[in-house]
Design an enzyme around this catalytic site. Structure first.
Site, PDB file in Angstrom:
ATOM      1  N   HIS A 127       1.396  39.811  -8.192  1.00 38.60           N
ATOM      2  CA  HIS A 127       2.387  39.808  -9.276  1.00 38.60           C
ATOM      3  C   HIS A 127       2.437  41.133 -10.040  1.00 38.60           C
ATOM      4  CE1 HIS A 127       3.341  35.666  -8.687  1.00 38.60           C
ATOM      5  NE2 HIS A 127       2.151  35.217  -9.066  1.00 38.60           N
TER       6      HIS A 127
ATOM      7  N   ASP B  46       1.135  32.812  -0.433  1.00 39.74           N
ATOM      8  CA  ASP B  46       0.854  32.213  -1.733  1.00 39.74           C
ATOM      9  C   ASP B  46       2.051  31.368  -2.170  1.00 39.74           C
ATOM     10  OD1 ASP B  46      -1.158  32.962  -4.295  1.00 39.74           O
ATOM     11  OD2 ASP B  46       0.845  32.328  -4.895  1.00 39.74           O
TER      12      ASP B  46
ATOM     13  N   HIS C 161       3.399  31.187  -4.973  1.00 39.84           N
ATOM     14  CA  HIS C 161       4.255  31.960  -5.868  1.00 39.84           C
ATOM     15  C   HIS C 161       4.774  33.202  -5.145  1.00 39.84           C
ATOM     16  CE1 HIS C 161       1.275  29.862  -8.465  1.00 39.84           C
ATOM     17  NE2 HIS C 161       2.354  29.592  -9.183  1.00 39.84           N
TER      18      HIS C 161
ATOM     19  N   ASP D 243      -2.701  28.197  -2.997  1.00 39.13           N
ATOM     20  CA  ASP D 243      -2.181  27.283  -4.007  1.00 39.13           C
ATOM     21  C   ASP D 243      -0.979  26.485  -3.538  1.00 39.13           C
ATOM     22  OD1 ASP D 243      -0.966  29.764  -3.957  1.00 39.13           O
ATOM     23  OD2 ASP D 243      -1.134  30.134  -6.102  1.00 39.13           O
TER      24      ASP D 243
END
Length: 334
Positions: free
Chosen positions: A122, A159, A161, A246
């Site tokens: 991120h 991931d 995200h 995740d």
């Protein structure tokens, strides 16, 4: 596998109840004690010049001063302590080690996996966010290019995200291909299907925002029918997996339905893809916030490279996933 690890990454203290905490690495290490063939390697921290190769100088200097002053909340989600600077440099350094080792011929049971923290995908060019300070996968990719170890690098992010930072750093470049499978609408709400790159990077970004509830069959279909053809056309020398866990069905912060065996199947697909395109392959830890499922996911990657054959799923992908992949292929002219 060979795991890049350092206790310095435990010194990044995010406080009580923060989901990205040192117990993540401790859980992974505990899980790996039950597996055969695990080797640990400690790498040097990244040099500041390697960080500023992908991040703005002013941002890096500001973060260094912020940590020297004791840290605190950079934003509501992203917390620094007096150990964060060294931990972040170490996490990036472990990713560099993984890329170098892979390109130096570490393969099969010696395939490198950097299990550092804080995570990185991120972190955008000029800011920290989403628990991330330095973009570890981006640092590794840039290091491989700058040291003339590779001419083209692909980063595949599984991931849950979207790795907005990795996309941001390489969006207008043609020497790094970024692909992401992530949950649609989840933080940071980026990674739309039509975000495919610009300028020299046009067509070098591929996003598959899957609907909440997607499981093993959806992920495997997305890789086989969407990501693999795009990576094959790009023809990288190195394939880096931004490996977050995740999307696991029992992770506390997502709604996806990937199983532990699903991560083994994904690993097997990526290993085969790397072999098919003649690329070295390596892994860099991102998210995963259920301690048991994180440890199990990393162990599944290890066991797959250690010789265990994953058990295929008898599920079928959702029609929405099939349509999304068709749309991606159209966006990329594949």
């Amino acid at each position: 596998m060979r795991f890049g690890y350092s206790d310095r990454c435990l010194d990044h203290d995010t406080g009580e109840r923060h989901p990205e905490n040192p117990d993540r690495l401790r859980a992974i290490r505990r899980g790996l004690t039950k597996r055969h063939g695990v080797e640990y390697v400690e790498a040097d921290p990244a040099e500041k010049a390697a960080i500023t190769a992908v991040h703005d100088d002013d941002y890096v200097d500001e973060l260094e001063s912020f940590v020297e002053d004791g840290g605190g909340s950079w934003d509501p989600d992203t917390v620094a302590s007096d150990g964060t600077w060294d931990a972040a440099l170490t996490s990036a350094g472990l990713a560099q080690w993984a890329a170098r080792a892979a390109l130096d011929g570490s393969t099969g049971r010696q395939t490198p996996f950097a299990i550092g923290r804080p995570p990185g995908h991120h972190a955008v060019t000029d800011d920290a966010m989403g628990f991330c300070f330095f973009n570890n996968a981006a640092v590794a990719a840039q290091t491989a290019l700058d040291e003339d170890l590779a001419d083209r690098v692909a980063i595949f992010d599984w991931d849950v995200h979207h790795g907005n930072g990795t996309q941001d750093i390489f969006y207008d470049r043609g020497d790094v291909f970024y692909a992401s499978i992530h949950e649609d609408g989840l933080y940071p709400d980026t990674g739309a299907l039509d975000e495919t790159g610009e300028a020299d990077g046009e067509g070098a970004t591929a996003n598959l925002p899957l609907a909440a509830g997607a499981g093993d069959a959806d992920y495997l279909y997305a890789v086989d029918q969407g990501i693999a053809p795009a990576v094959d056309r790009f023809d990288p020398d190195l394939l880096i997996v931004s490996a977050g866990f995740d999307a696991h069905r029992h992770d506390p912060i997502s709604r996806m339905r990937v199983s532990s065996e699903g991560y083994a199947l994904l690993t097997d697909r990526i290993r085969t893809l790397a072999d098919d395109v003649g690329a070295a392959d390596t892994y860099v830890l991102e998210g995963g916030y259920g301690l048991d499922t994180l440890a199990e996911g990393v162990s599944m990657v290890h066991e797959t490279y250690d010789g265990r054959t994953p058990v295929d799923t008898d599920e079928e992908p959702d029609a929405k996933t099939e349509t999304l992949v068709d749309d991606l292929l159209a966006e990329l002219d594949l």
